[in-house]
Structure formats: structure tokens, C-alpha cells
Motif scaffolding. Structure first.
Motif, PDB file in Angstrom:
ATOM      1  N   GLY A 197       9.411 -10.896   0.270  1.00 45.37           N
ATOM      2  CA  GLY A 197       9.137  -9.870   0.849  1.00 45.37           C
ATOM      3  C   GLY A 197      10.513 -10.167   2.408  1.00 45.37           C
TER       4      GLY A 197
ATOM      5  N   TYR B  77      -0.039  -4.925   3.696  1.00 43.24           N
ATOM      6  CA  TYR B  77       0.533  -4.950   3.020  1.00 43.24           C
ATOM      7  C   TYR B  77       0.261  -4.366   1.410  1.00 43.24           C
ATOM      8  CZ  TYR B  77       5.365  -6.539   1.402  1.00 43.24           C
ATOM      9  OH  TYR B  77       6.908  -7.014   1.122  1.00 43.24           O
TER      10      TYR B  77
ATOM     11  N   GLN C 187       3.685  -2.217  -0.627  1.00 45.35           N
ATOM     12  CA  GLN C 187       5.325  -1.950  -0.493  1.00 45.35           C
ATOM     13  C   GLN C 187       5.692  -3.371  -1.502  1.00 45.35           C
ATOM     14  OE1 GLN C 187       4.964   0.674   1.207  1.00 45.35           O
ATOM     15  NE2 GLN C 187       6.993  -0.479   2.010  1.00 45.35           N
ATOM     16  N   GLY C 188       6.865  -3.938  -1.363  1.00 45.27           N
ATOM     17  CA  GLY C 188       7.762  -4.378  -2.280  1.00 45.27           C
ATOM     18  C   GLY C 188       7.872  -4.170  -3.040  1.00 45.27           C
ATOM     19  N   LYS C 189       7.382  -2.994  -4.063  1.00 46.42           N
ATOM     20  CA  LYS C 189       7.614  -2.020  -4.982  1.00 46.42           C
ATOM     21  C   LYS C 189       9.225  -1.833  -5.227  1.00 46.42           C
ATOM     22  CE  LYS C 189       2.861  -1.928  -6.863  1.00 46.42           C
ATOM     23  NZ  LYS C 189       2.105  -0.311  -7.300  1.00 46.42           N
TER      24      LYS C 189
ATOM     25  N   ARG D 109      11.967  -3.360  -4.508  1.00 49.57           N
ATOM     26  CA  ARG D 109      12.355  -3.212  -3.338  1.00 49.57           C
ATOM     27  C   ARG D 109      13.866  -3.381  -3.686  1.00 49.57           C
ATOM     28  NH1 ARG D 109       8.412  -6.880  -2.702  1.00 49.57           N
ATOM     29  NH2 ARG D 109       9.702  -9.398  -3.034  1.00 49.57           N
TER      30      ARG D 109
ATOM     31  N   LYS E 228      14.660  -1.549   0.709  1.00 46.69           N
ATOM     32  CA  LYS E 228      14.681  -2.674   0.809  1.00 46.69           C
ATOM     33  C   LYS E 228      14.317  -2.383   3.025  1.00 46.69           C
ATOM     34  CE  LYS E 228      17.092  -5.837  -1.532  1.00 46.69           C
ATOM     35  NZ  LYS E 228      19.045  -6.895  -1.366  1.00 46.69           N
TER      36      LYS E 228
ATOM     37  N   GLU F 250      12.662   0.398   4.152  1.00 41.89           N
ATOM     38  CA  GLU F 250      11.244   1.312   3.825  1.00 41.89           C
ATOM     39  C   GLU F 250      10.355   0.050   3.893  1.00 41.89           C
ATOM     40  OE1 GLU F 250       8.202   3.941   1.089  1.00 41.89           O
ATOM     41  OE2 GLU F 250      10.576   3.372   0.791  1.00 41.89           O
ATOM     42  N   ASP F 251      10.719  -1.009   3.772  1.00 35.30           N
ATOM     43  CA  ASP F 251       9.447  -1.918   2.837  1.00 35.30           C
ATOM     44  C   ASP F 251       9.059  -3.164   4.079  1.00 35.30           C
ATOM     45  OD1 ASP F 251       7.827  -4.061   1.380  1.00 35.30           O
ATOM     46  OD2 ASP F 251       9.307  -4.913   0.515  1.00 35.30           O
TER      47      ASP F 251
ATOM     48  N   GLU G 126       7.624  -1.052   7.024  1.00 35.13           N
ATOM     49  CA  GLU G 126       5.893  -1.023   6.630  1.00 35.13           C
ATOM     50  C   GLU G 126       4.882  -1.794   7.868  1.00 35.13           C
ATOM     51  OE1 GLU G 126       2.513   0.601   6.027  1.00 35.13           O
ATOM     52  OE2 GLU G 126       4.402   1.909   6.132  1.00 35.13           O
TER      53      GLU G 126
END
Length: 284
Positions: free
Chosen positions: A59, A146, A151-153, A155, A162, A164-165, A168
Motif C-alpha cells: 500500500g 484504510y 482502498q488498495g483495490k 491500485r 495509486k 487516489e489510494d 485517502e
């Protein structure tokens, strides 16, 4: 038939080599156990080979300290490193001892040690520019938020995902990763952090120096476990000097790559080219 005989001979040779190696290992372990049992006090150093490596965090970089906090805090009691720490505790018993560790995983405290100094910091702590605070609850909240944000999906699909991740993650940190004493942003309390607060370990470092001064004329076992050349000025070189000047000392160095010892210590040293965790839990 000749080939069968050759294969049989090779197998027998390997079996004999394995038996000889096990016998040598038992003999070496016995020497180390004897050195510990005969000591009046024990100085222990643990390094990079005495810590489990957390799986790579994929992440945003800003969340890695919080991820590592949760990883080590939730590590199973069946983990081999914790098993090795318990075995070490069993070997030392109630003998006076002090531990210097380069590791930041805090596992040594889970194994029940109190006489410990960790000059490289702790994954169990966070810091702002002024204060050091417990990390566990803050890290738990950060990672839960998180994950709840989903998030992380995807990315890795494009740079926009990335970014956007990461954005956030920064929003979560600005809300939850703030010092409860002054409201300033928090960062990892480890030596790699800019502005690392040495006040977190200095009082215990003073206690360590005072303890070490009392060992000069005693039977001292210097036990160096998995310490390579990361910050050699903290453990590797000082431990060698301590063993050299104490005429009653026995020096034990266990490392899978760097078990070498200086010539002037050879007559009082035991060296083992093996992972200290493997040696302690007797994994072969």
C-alpha cells in the motif's frame, strides 16, 4: 549394476555426513549451553537474523509503520522467532543479564524480558517532533479505516488509482495519526525517521552501561545472536571489546553469514555459522 552400487555409495556418504553434522551441532550447542550455565552474568545482543520479516507492504508508503505495528503485535505465539526467544529465556534462567537489540519488532518484550535496550526504536511506538506515544490503538484505527474505505483495490492498474489510494491514506492519517499530547502528526519511532527521538532509549542505555560496568571481574557470557554489520558500533564491535578486556569472558557469535571472529578472541570464542533462530529451536 555398477551405477546402482555408485548411487548406493553416494547415499551412504550423505547419510554419514548428515549424522556427523548433527553430532557436531549437538556438541556445539552443548558448548554454548555450558558457557551460559557457567556464567555469572550474560550480555546478549540480537540483530537482523533474530526478527521475522514482515511480508512486503504494497500500500502507500505512509501507512507502512502502521501495518508493521499490527503485523508484529498480532504475530502468533507459534512463530519460530518467539519460540527461539522462549528457548533463550529458558537457557538463561534467573541469571543476571542485559539485552541490546537492533530490532524494532518488540518481540523480546513479549518473551518476558525487562533488562532490554532498543536504540533503533520500536514498532510499538510513534513519535511527533516532541513526544513518544504508544502506537497500538492508533495503528489499529488507521488500518481499520484504510480497509473500511476499500482502498488498495486496483491500485496497480494505473497511476491515477495509486494517487487516489495515497490521498485517502493521507486523509486517514491526518485524522487518526496525530499526537494525543499536542496534536502534531505522528511518524514511526524508528532510527530511520527524520528527527528520531533518542530520548526513547537513552535512560535504558544508561542503565545498560552501569550494568556492564559491574561485569568486568565476573564470568561473563557474551552472546551475540544474528548481528551482522548493520550499526556495528552498537553491538558487534563493543561486544568484541567487552569480551577482550574481560579475562573471564566467553564470546559466542551466531550468524548464518558473518560468524567470523577477530584473532585475539579466538581462544575464548565459540562461533556458529547458522541462523540463531534455527539453532535455538534446533531446526535442521
Amino acid at each position: 549394476m555398477k551405477n546402482d552400487e555408485k548411487i548406493r555409495k553416494v547415499r551412504q556418504d550423505k547419510i554419514r555426513q548428515c549424522r556427523r553434522k548433527r553430532k557436531e551441532d549437538r556438541s556445539m550447542n552443548k558448548k554454548i549451553e555450558d558457557a551460559i550455565q557457567e556464567a555469572e552474568c550474560i550480555l546478549i545482543g540480537t540483530g537482523e537474523e533474530f526478527t521475522p520479516q514482515a511480508p512486503a507492504w504494497e500500500g502507500p508508503d505512509c501507512l507502512e509503520p502502521f501495518y508493521k505495528n499490527r503485523y508484529y503485535a498480532e504475530l502468533s505465539e507459534e512463530d519460530e522467532t518467539l519460540q527461539a526467544y522462549r528457548k533463550l529465556r529458558e537457557l538463561i534462567g534467573e541469571r543476571p543479564h542485559f539485552v541490546v537489540t537492533l530490532n524494532t519488532d518488540d518481540l523480546i518484550w513479549r518473551a518476558g524480558r525487562e533488562q532490554v535496550v532498543a536504540p533503533c526504536g520500536s514498532c510499538g511506538k510513534l513519535q511527533c517532533s516532541e513526544h513518544i506515544v504508544d502506537a497500538d490503538e492508533i495503528a489499529r484505527q488507521v488500518m481499520e479505516q484504510y480497509q473500511a474505505a476499500g482502498q488498495g483495490k486496483g491500485r496497480y492498474l494505473d497511476e491515477a488509482a495509486k494517487r487516489e489510494d495515497a490521498q485517502e491514506a493521507q486523509k486517514i492519517l491526518s485524522k487518526y495519526a496525530v499526537c494525543p499530547k499536542c496534536g502534531k502528526p505522528l511518524a514511526a519511532h524508528i532510527i530511520q525517521t527524520d528527527g528520531y527521538l533518542e530520548s526513547g532509549y537513552l535512560p535504558q542505555w544508561e542503565a545498560y552501561k552501569k550494568w556492564l560496568a559491574t561485569t568486568l571481574n565476573k564470568k561473563l557470557c557474551v552472546l551475540e545472536l544474528g548481528v551482522g554489520f548493520q550499526y556495528p558500533q552498537v553491538i558487534r564491535w563493543p561486544f568484541e571489546r567487552t569480551a577482550f578486556y574481560n579475562k573471564k569472558a566467553v564470546f559466542v557469535r551466531v550468524h548464518s553469514k558473518f560468524p567470523q571472529i577477530e584473532a585475539e578472541l579466538a581462544d575464548k570464542a565459540i562461533t556458529v555459522k547458522e541462523s540463531p533462530v534455527d539453532m535455538l529451536i534446533e531446526r535442521r
